[in-house]
Design a protein around this motif. Structure first.
Motif, PDB file in Angstrom:
ATOM      1  N   PHE A 298       0.840  -1.207   0.000  1.00  0.00           N
ATOM      2  CA  PHE A 298       0.000   0.000   0.000  1.00  0.00           C
ATOM      3  C   PHE A 298       0.873   1.255   0.000  1.00  0.00           C
ATOM      4  CE2 PHE A 298      -1.532   3.165   3.171  1.00  0.00           C
ATOM      5  CZ  PHE A 298      -2.523   3.772   2.406  1.00  0.00           C
ATOM      6  N   TYR A 299       1.858   1.296   0.865  1.00  0.00           N
ATOM      7  CA  TYR A 299       2.752   2.457   0.948  1.00  0.00           C
ATOM      8  C   TYR A 299       3.615   2.581  -0.316  1.00  0.00           C
ATOM      9  CZ  TYR A 299       1.663   2.332   5.980  1.00  0.00           C
ATOM     10  OH  TYR A 299       1.025   2.341   7.194  1.00  0.00           O
ATOM     11  N   ILE A 300       4.172   1.466  -0.742  1.00  0.00           N
ATOM     12  CA  ILE A 300       5.061   1.489  -1.907  1.00  0.00           C
ATOM     13  C   ILE A 300       4.301   1.916  -3.152  1.00  0.00           C
ATOM     14  CG2 ILE A 300       6.591   0.097  -3.352  1.00  0.00           C
ATOM     15  CD1 ILE A 300       7.591   0.537  -0.481  1.00  0.00           C
ATOM     16  N   ALA A 301       3.084   1.388  -3.328  1.00  0.00           N
ATOM     17  CA  ALA A 301       2.298   1.702  -4.524  1.00  0.00           C
ATOM     18  C   ALA A 301       1.970   3.192  -4.591  1.00  0.00           C
ATOM     19  CB  ALA A 301       1.010   0.875  -4.536  1.00  0.00           C
ATOM     20  N   TYR A 302       1.557   3.782  -3.470  1.00  0.00           N
ATOM     21  CA  TYR A 302       1.189   5.198  -3.488  1.00  0.00           C
ATOM     22  C   TYR A 302       2.405   6.084  -3.716  1.00  0.00           C
ATOM     23  CZ  TYR A 302      -1.088   9.583  -2.309  1.00  0.00           C
ATOM     24  OH  TYR A 302      -1.578  10.877  -2.370  1.00  0.00           O
ATOM     25  N   LEU A 303       3.514   5.786  -3.038  1.00  0.00           N
ATOM     26  CA  LEU A 303       4.719   6.604  -3.222  1.00  0.00           C
ATOM     27  C   LEU A 303       5.254   6.490  -4.643  1.00  0.00           C
ATOM     28  CD1 LEU A 303       6.585   6.034   0.163  1.00  0.00           C
ATOM     29  CD2 LEU A 303       5.394   8.102  -0.597  1.00  0.00           C
ATOM     30  N   ASP A 304       5.181   5.308  -5.226  1.00  0.00           N
ATOM     31  CA  ASP A 304       5.599   5.150  -6.623  1.00  0.00           C
ATOM     32  C   ASP A 304       4.694   5.957  -7.550  1.00  0.00           C
ATOM     33  OD1 ASP A 304       7.823   3.592  -6.264  1.00  0.00           O
ATOM     34  OD2 ASP A 304       6.798   1.684  -6.585  1.00  0.00           O
ATOM     35  N   PHE A 305       3.399   6.009  -7.216  1.00  0.00           N
ATOM     36  CA  PHE A 305       2.451   6.741  -8.063  1.00  0.00           C
ATOM     37  C   PHE A 305       2.716   8.246  -8.048  1.00  0.00           C
ATOM     38  CE2 PHE A 305      -1.649   9.073  -8.220  1.00  0.00           C
ATOM     39  CZ  PHE A 305      -1.940   8.860  -9.565  1.00  0.00           C
ATOM     40  N   ILE A 306       2.999   8.809  -6.881  1.00  0.00           N
ATOM     41  CA  ILE A 306       3.168  10.270  -6.807  1.00  0.00           C
ATOM     42  C   ILE A 306       4.605  10.711  -7.097  1.00  0.00           C
ATOM     43  CG2 ILE A 306       1.267  10.472  -5.162  1.00  0.00           C
ATOM     44  CD1 ILE A 306       3.337  10.982  -2.956  1.00  0.00           C
ATOM     45  N   ARG A 307       5.529   9.757  -7.227  1.00  0.00           N
ATOM     46  CA  ARG A 307       6.929  10.143  -7.439  1.00  0.00           C
ATOM     47  C   ARG A 307       7.117  11.014  -8.685  1.00  0.00           C
ATOM     48  NH1 ARG A 307       9.035   5.645  -6.687  1.00  0.00           N
ATOM     49  NH2 ARG A 307       9.679   6.016  -4.539  1.00  0.00           N
ATOM     50  N   PRO A 308       6.536  10.683  -9.846  1.00  0.00           N
ATOM     51  CA  PRO A 308       6.709  11.550 -11.021  1.00  0.00           C
ATOM     52  C   PRO A 308       6.178  12.961 -10.804  1.00  0.00           C
ATOM     53  CG  PRO A 308       5.834   9.409 -11.661  1.00  0.00           C
ATOM     54  CD  PRO A 308       5.759   9.473 -10.179  1.00  0.00           C
ATOM     55  N   LEU A 309       5.112  13.105 -10.030  1.00  0.00           N
ATOM     56  CA  LEU A 309       4.566  14.437  -9.774  1.00  0.00           C
ATOM     57  C   LEU A 309       5.508  15.236  -8.874  1.00  0.00           C
ATOM     58  CD1 LEU A 309       1.887  12.309  -9.882  1.00  0.00           C
ATOM     59  CD2 LEU A 309       0.765  14.515  -9.839  1.00  0.00           C
ATOM     60  N   ARG A 310       6.099  14.565  -7.916  1.00  0.00           N
ATOM     61  CA  ARG A 310       7.068  15.252  -7.058  1.00  0.00           C
ATOM     62  C   ARG A 310       8.295  15.680  -7.851  1.00  0.00           C
ATOM     63  NH1 ARG A 310       6.628  11.828  -1.369  1.00  0.00           N
ATOM     64  NH2 ARG A 310       5.671  13.537  -0.188  1.00  0.00           N
ATOM     65  N   ARG A 311       8.748  14.782  -8.740  1.00  0.00           N
ATOM     66  CA  ARG A 311       9.906  15.150  -9.567  1.00  0.00           C
ATOM     67  C   ARG A 311       9.599  16.363 -10.429  1.00  0.00           C
ATOM     68  NH1 ARG A 311      11.077   9.360 -10.516  1.00  0.00           N
ATOM     69  NH2 ARG A 311       9.870   9.549 -12.435  1.00  0.00           N
ATOM     70  N   ALA A 312       8.345  16.518 -10.814  1.00  0.00           N
ATOM     71  CA  ALA A 312       7.950  17.668 -11.630  1.00  0.00           C
ATOM     72  C   ALA A 312       7.779  18.935 -10.798  1.00  0.00           C
ATOM     73  CB  ALA A 312       6.651  17.351 -12.367  1.00  0.00           C
ATOM     74  N   GLY A 313       7.992  18.852  -9.490  1.00  0.00           N
ATOM     75  CA  GLY A 313       7.928  20.034  -8.632  1.00  0.00           C
ATOM     76  C   GLY A 313       6.599  20.242  -7.938  1.00  0.00           C
ATOM     77  N   LEU A 314       5.641  19.322  -8.086  1.00  0.00           N
ATOM     78  CA  LEU A 314       4.353  19.491  -7.421  1.00  0.00           C
ATOM     79  C   LEU A 314       4.484  19.124  -5.945  1.00  0.00           C
ATOM     80  CD1 LEU A 314       1.907  18.056 -10.106  1.00  0.00           C
ATOM     81  CD2 LEU A 314       2.455  20.440  -9.622  1.00  0.00           C
ATOM     82  N   PRO A 315       3.868  19.938  -5.074  1.00  0.00           N
ATOM     83  CA  PRO A 315       4.059  19.718  -3.630  1.00  0.00           C
ATOM     84  C   PRO A 315       3.105  18.656  -3.069  1.00  0.00           C
ATOM     85  CG  PRO A 315       2.718  21.668  -3.983  1.00  0.00           C
ATOM     86  CD  PRO A 315       3.105  21.167  -5.358  1.00  0.00           C
ATOM     87  N   PHE A 316       3.592  17.911  -2.077  1.00  0.00           N
ATOM     88  CA  PHE A 316       2.767  16.994  -1.299  1.00  0.00           C
ATOM     89  C   PHE A 316       3.100  17.215   0.169  1.00  0.00           C
ATOM     90  CE2 PHE A 316       2.495  15.062  -5.391  1.00  0.00           C
ATOM     91  CZ  PHE A 316       1.271  14.388  -5.416  1.00  0.00           C
ATOM     92  N   CYS A 317       2.130  16.977   1.027  1.00  0.00           N
ATOM     93  CA  CYS A 317       2.344  17.189   2.457  1.00  0.00           C
ATOM     94  C   CYS A 317       1.571  16.135   3.251  1.00  0.00           C
ATOM     95  CB  CYS A 317       1.891  18.594   2.879  1.00  0.00           C
ATOM     96  SG  CYS A 317       0.101  18.845   2.727  1.00  0.00           S
ATOM     97  N   ARG A 318       1.957  15.994   4.513  1.00  0.00           N
ATOM     98  CA  ARG A 318       1.208  15.152   5.427  1.00  0.00           C
ATOM     99  C   ARG A 318       0.290  16.080   6.228  1.00  0.00           C
ATOM    100  NH1 ARG A 318       6.226  13.276   5.102  1.00  0.00           N
ATOM    101  NH2 ARG A 318       6.981  14.510   6.859  1.00  0.00           N
ATOM    102  N   PRO A 319      -1.020  15.977   6.006  1.00  0.00           N
ATOM    103  CA  PRO A 319      -1.927  16.968   6.601  1.00  0.00           C
ATOM    104  C   PRO A 319      -2.089  16.793   8.104  1.00  0.00           C
ATOM    105  CG  PRO A 319      -3.172  15.232   5.524  1.00  0.00           C
ATOM    106  CD  PRO A 319      -1.728  14.988   5.180  1.00  0.00           C
ATOM    107  N   ILE A 320      -2.375  17.890   8.775  1.00  0.00           N
ATOM    108  CA  ILE A 320      -2.845  17.841  10.149  1.00  0.00           C
ATOM    109  C   ILE A 320      -4.297  17.376  10.086  1.00  0.00           C
ATOM    110  CG2 ILE A 320      -3.332  19.214  12.206  1.00  0.00           C
ATOM    111  CD1 ILE A 320      -1.135  21.156  11.238  1.00  0.00           C
ATOM    112  N   VAL A 321      -4.644  16.350  10.834  1.00  0.00           N
ATOM    113  CA  VAL A 321      -5.984  15.778  10.728  1.00  0.00           C
ATOM    114  C   VAL A 321      -6.700  15.841  12.074  1.00  0.00           C
ATOM    115  CG1 VAL A 321      -5.388  14.248   8.814  1.00  0.00           C
ATOM    116  CG2 VAL A 321      -5.115  13.440  11.161  1.00  0.00           C
ATOM    117  N   SER A 322      -8.031  15.879  11.984  1.00  0.00           N
ATOM    118  CA  SER A 322      -8.844  15.874  13.195  1.00  0.00           C
ATOM    119  C   SER A 322     -10.169  15.188  12.891  1.00  0.00           C
ATOM    120  CB  SER A 322      -9.101  17.299  13.687  1.00  0.00           C
ATOM    121  OG  SER A 322     -10.008  17.291  14.774  1.00  0.00           O
ATOM    122  N   ALA A 323     -10.648  14.399  13.839  1.00  0.00           N
ATOM    123  CA  ALA A 323     -11.954  13.770  13.698  1.00  0.00           C
ATOM    124  C   ALA A 323     -13.031  14.590  14.400  1.00  0.00           C
ATOM    125  CB  ALA A 323     -11.917  12.363  14.281  1.00  0.00           C
TER     126      ALA A 323
END
Length: 541
Positions: A298-323
């Motif tokens: 699950f982790y490997i698949a998602y990181l592999d999927f977004i890797r090209p977008l990160r290389r292109a300079g698009l930002p990703f973050c770990r959000p602050i979450v609340s229920a």
């Protein structure tokens, strides 16, 4: 004459029927059991095989489909279909993602995954074999690969500075497991069986279509003799080819299988010992190790999927979450599915911001056609779903609410099977959603009631939005109806903008400002072909 090959074995056993080794990590509340849930919260697992209802509307089906392509989809899809409302679970996964985003840590997992795929491939093949000697040698090969994979993976983990509770727990579990009597006995017996089989030598005599198998009697090795005879014809000065990547081609044809069966009769002691080994150790894969091997994908698949977008300079973050807190703020985010297509076409991705604070609950987005409103709505839904999975989300920074469910309402083609018109069908679907949603839900509405008159559209849309606001759900509504943005203090008006010097050119930026009253007029002008650009094209000399 030829020597017998030494095989490494496998037995097809349902992982669900396996039990963990009690010595490895224990069974207490603090013991590592899964890389998806922290110890003590494993009961929150509620994976669903079917896609959530919101998947297609939000293009999440495209995102997940691309992420799990050419992987074990039956294992990964249920994980991607099942967000969790627990802040502790989400933060646990975010920390694992943070560790895996470091190249030196990420790099060891594909190697382990490849080794475990080899183990399972051997086991699957073993389950298809009818002859005992062949099946047992394949089981032995699988056990050897398994022991080597565990030892190598543990060495790699020990050399890393891990930060996440999940990977630290995995390392501690594997260290205990590798020292457990069950694993040490498996490794010792596997090595002994492989050594015993490596000493088995036999010869074959061919006469027509008959093959005679007998014990090796110190005859010369004809392979060596032939190579020596033809050594003079070898070309010199040519670099030898690199070692070929081993293939998972361990099948035997019926002749080879029969020869192996004859060999087992010539060496009953060695193969009898192997039979006894398989009866005791055939169920060798530890349940926690097997579960980890599935879940880390699950982790490997998602990181592999977004890797090209990160290389292109698009930002990703770990959000602050609340229920509990519905305060929401996102900076420079984008539709993940659309961004993937745009980058493939060398286009430019435009990021957008939004915020809900205090009593605010609903973003009402208006503006001209083709201005990015629907894309913005999909982005809103994607962010909340991905946050519930614990995944990094598109954007420079994000604070997000963890919903119990995401409701979407996008235009549908008429279904003649239900005997309802378009407006009635829309009312029925919205009624069901309004009855099912709670204060903890997220709602994404895209241009509702377009099939009726303007007055009816305003009336019906107002009723629906007031119902959502009364429940206190949060969401986004894309509309041409400016009055909807001011029906309550809980609504926030956002408008898709155009280039001031060239109104026909969309900027795809959605900004927080009062509706300007032009959205519906522009949509009518475009519908009837009387926009400035179209009029100029018709009257141009």
């Amino acid at each position: 004459m030829s020597e017998a090959q030494t095989f490494i074995p496998g037995n097809l056993v349902r992982l669900a029927d396996r039990r963990p080794h009690p010595e490895a990590g224990g069974s207490g509340a603090g013991a590592f059991a899964t890389i998806l849930f922290p110890p003590g919260l494993e009961a929150l697992r509620d994976e669903r095989g079917e896609e959530p209802d919101c998947f297609v509307d939000l293009n999440l089906d495209q995102i997940v489909g691309a992420a799990v392509a050419r992987r074990d989809e039956d294992v990964l899809r249920p994980i991607f279909h099942s967000p969790c409302r627990s802040e502790e679970v989400v933060r646990y996964r975010q920390a694992v993602f943070a560790d895996l985003e470091r190249p030196e840590i990420f790099g060891i997992f594909p190697q382990f995954g490849e080794a475990m795929r080899g183990v399972h491939a051997n086991l699957r093949y073993a389950g298809e074999i009818s002859t005992g000697s062949h099946r047992n040698t394949v089981i032995l090969r699988a056990a050897g690969l398994y022991c080597e994979a565990i030892a190598a993976f543990l060495r790699n983990l020990a050399a890393l500075e891990l930060e996440s509770e999940g990977l630290k727990g995995l390392h501690a579990y594997l260290a205990d497991y590798a020292r457990s009597p069950s694993f040490l006995e498996l490794a010792r017996e596997t090595a002994a069986q492989r050594e015993a089989l490596s000493r088995v030598s036999f010869g074959m005599l061919f006469s027509g279509d008959r093959v005679k198998v007998r014990k090796y009697a110190s005859e010369p090795d004809y392979t060596t003799i032939i190579l020596d005879r033809f050594a003079r014809f070898r070309e010199s000065g040519i670099a030898p080819p690199g070692p070929a990547k081993p293939k998972d081609d361990f099948s035997l044809n019926h002749i080879e299988e029969a020869i192996l069966e004859f060999v087992s009769r010539l060496f009953p002691e060695a193969f009898g010992s192997l039979e006894d080994y398989v009866s005791r150790q055939g169920n060798f894969i530890d349940e926690v190790v097997a579960r980890f091997g599935r879940e880390i994908g699950f982790y490997i698949a998602y990181l592999d999927f977004i890797r090209p977008l990160r290389r292109a300079g698009l930002p990703f973050c770990r959000p602050i979450v609340s229920a509990s807190s519905k305060a929401t703020a996102v900076a420079e985010s984008f539709d993940l599915a659309l961004a993937t297509r745009i980058l493939a076409e060398n286009g430019t991705v435009v990021g957008n911001d939004f915020q809900l604070s205090g009593p605010e609950r609903l973003l009402v987005v208006s503006g001209p056609n083709q201005g990015g409103k629907t894309t913005f709505a999909r982005m809103f839904g994607q962010l909340h779903f991905l946050a519930g999975l614990g995944c990094p989300v598109p954007g420079k920074a994000a604070r997000l609410f963890l919903p119990d469910r995401i409701f979407t309402h996008f235009e549908r083609e008429e279904d003649i099977a239900n005997l309802r018109g378009k407006l009635e069908d829309e009312l029925v679907r919205l009624h069901r959603s309004c009855r099912a949603m709670t204060a903890d839900s997220v709602v994404v509405l895209n241009e509702i009631f377009n099939s009726t008159s303007l007055d009816d559209q305003i009336f019906l849309s107002t009723q629906v939005l007031e119902r959502i606001l009364a429940i206190d759900a949060i969401g986004v509504c894309v509309t041409f109806l400016d009055p909807l943005s001011t029906i309550s203090e809980k609504t926030v008006s956002m408008v898709s903008t155009v280039d001031p010097e060239e109104p026909a050119r969309r900027t795809f930026r959605i900004v927080r400002k009062p509706a300007d009253g032009l959205a519906y007029a522009l949509s009518l002008a475009e519908k009837h072909g009387v926009t400035y650009a179209k009029l100029r094209s018709r009257v141009r000399p």
